[in-house]
Design an enzyme around this catalytic site. Structure first.
Site, mmCIF file in Angstrom:
data_model
loop_
_atom_site.group_PDB
_atom_site.id
_atom_site.type_symbol
_atom_site.label_atom_id
_atom_site.label_comp_id
_atom_site.label_asym_id
_atom_site.label_seq_id
_atom_site.Cartn_x
_atom_site.Cartn_y
_atom_site.Cartn_z
ATOM 1 C CE LYS A 220 -5.416 1.519 -0.777
ATOM 2 N NZ LYS A 220 -6.228 1.647 0.426
ATOM 3 C CE LYS B 8 -3.581 2.358 2.604
ATOM 4 N NZ LYS B 8 -4.628 2.243 3.611
HETATM 5 C C1 PBG Z 1 -7.689 2.952 5.343
HETATM 6 C C2 PBG Z 1 -7.849 2.857 3.876
HETATM 7 C C3 PBG Z 1 -7.675 3.854 2.909
HETATM 8 C C4 PBG Z 1 -8.042 3.282 1.685
HETATM 9 C C5 PBG Z 1 -8.383 1.965 1.942
HETATM 10 N N1 PBG Z 1 -8.239 1.720 3.290
HETATM 11 C C6 PBG Z 1 -7.297 5.273 3.035
HETATM 12 C C7 PBG Z 1 -5.931 5.671 3.392
HETATM 13 O O1 PBG Z 1 -5.033 4.878 3.611
HETATM 14 O O2 PBG Z 1 -5.759 6.877 3.510
HETATM 15 C C8 PBG Z 1 -8.098 3.988 0.364
HETATM 16 C C9 PBG Z 1 -9.115 3.459 -0.589
HETATM 17 C C10 PBG Z 1 -9.446 4.373 -1.721
HETATM 18 O O3 PBG Z 1 -8.823 5.431 -1.930
HETATM 19 O O4 PBG Z 1 -10.378 4.027 -2.469
HETATM 20 N N2 PBG Z 1 -6.413 3.142 5.792
#
Ligand code: PBG
Length: 329
Positions: A250, A197
């Site tokens: 992601k 991530k």
């Molecule tokens: C929670 C989380 C996030 C996303 C998924 N889980 C936000 C972040 O890390 O700021 C992002 C998903 C998206 O942008 O569609 N931590």
């Protein structure tokens, strides 16, 4: 005789039937996972300003978004919650009366055939919006956060999640959650970890949707540096060692190279998450007429499959499944 003119690649492409027969990578409704935002209250379906076309749903109305998806072949859902209260340690992440927990109870009973995945993180639940416990100097404490995450995962598992999906990026969270689940006798609940991530600009619209923007600073001390592919792969493979059942990369498009390297480096199922910013990028280009909707959506999501992902998490899941089924989208 290895090259042109003996070899003519176009022989394989001249005929539509042959092109169809030789399709290597397919995108099907069964590959898609739909994220859902569950909010407090009754009878709520609230359009999300930063993500036109996506709503927050109160628990009782979630069938209105689940059933059309099931009808076109979507089989799995990723739940995010907006809690009724926030505090420094995000304790509403593990309270049984909160929207995600209530939704899990309802959906697990009502739709036994679907797969329920709960996003496990603290940022939607903490008053400061960071993904864990803050020390006095504003640093996210890794090991204290592991305890909070384990509690959240246990609560989600108890209410019926088939999988928990830790998205916080603390070190050791997969191992900590695995032992918490096993210790509670929930060895059949799986972990889909957000293994790669990135600290990304593409989560902007989500943070408005889920009210999870950090109130100060950023997430660079725990999310991954986009410019460091070796570090990203090392971090992702740690989740494999700790017992993750599937991995998420992601944002999807900016991580296609990472997905492809993970595909070569592990046999775990992989999912690519087409995040909120990618959703808005596509949506804006489609609504301005710059891109053809069906062709752009198909090509974009098929590219995630081509990179090596088994599954694609996307706010377009229902719309795409409709297109794939040949119905008017
Ligand atoms: C929670 C989380 C996030 C996303 C998924 N889980 C936000 C972040 O890390 O700021 C992002 C998903 C998206 O942008 O569609 N931590």
């Amino acid at each position: 005789m290895s090259g042109f003119p003996a070899v003519r690649m176009r022989r394989l492409r001249e005929n539509a039937t042959l092109r169809d027969m030789l399709t290597e990578v397919t995108l099907e409704p069964r590959h898609l996972i739909l994220p859902i935002f569950v909010c407090p209250g009754e009878g709520v379906s609230e359009p999300i300003p930063s993500m036109p076309g996506v709503c927050r749903w109160s628990v009782g109305r979630t069938p209105e978004v689940i059933e059309p998806a099931i009808a076109v072949g979507v089989k799995a859902f990723l739940l995010f919650g907006l809690p009724t209260y926030k505090d420094a340690d995000g304790t509403s992440a593990f309270a049984s009366d909160q929207p995600v927990q209530r939704a899990l109870r309802l959906l697990r009973g009502k739709y036994p055939e679907i797969i329920l995945i709960a996003d496990t993180c603290m940022c939607e639940y903490t008053s400061h919006g960071h993904c864990g416990h803050l020390t006095k100097d504003g640093h996210v404490d890794n090991d204290v956060t592991l305890e909070l995450l384990s509690k959240a995962a246990l609560s989600q598992a108890e209410e019926g999640a088939h999988f928990v999906a830790p998205s916080d990026m603390m070190d050791g969270r997969v191992g900590a959650i695995r032992s918490a689940l096993d210790g509670a006798g929930m060895c059949s609940v799986g972990i889909i970890s957000y293994a790669a991530k990135l600290a990304s600009a593409f989560y902007g619209p989500f943070r408005d949707a889920a009210g999870s923007a950090p109130s100060f600073g950023d997430r660079k001390s725990y999310q991954l540096p986009p410019a460091n592919p070796r570090e990203i792969i090392r971090d992702a493979l740690m989740d494999v060692d700790e017992g993750a059942d599937m991995l998420i990369v992601k944002p999807a498009m900016p991580c296609l190279d990472i997905a492809s390297r993970l595909r070569a480096g592990t046999d775990l199922p992989l999912a690519g998450y087409v995040v909120s910013g990618e959703y808005m990028m596509l949506r804006s280009a489609i609504s301005s007429g710059a891109l053809d909707r069906e062709r752009a959506l198909l090509e974009y999501h098929a590219a995630v499959r081509r990179s090596g992902c088994d599954l694609v998490i996307t706010y377009y899941a229902t719309e795409l499944a409709r297109i794939l089924r040949g119905a008017v989208g």
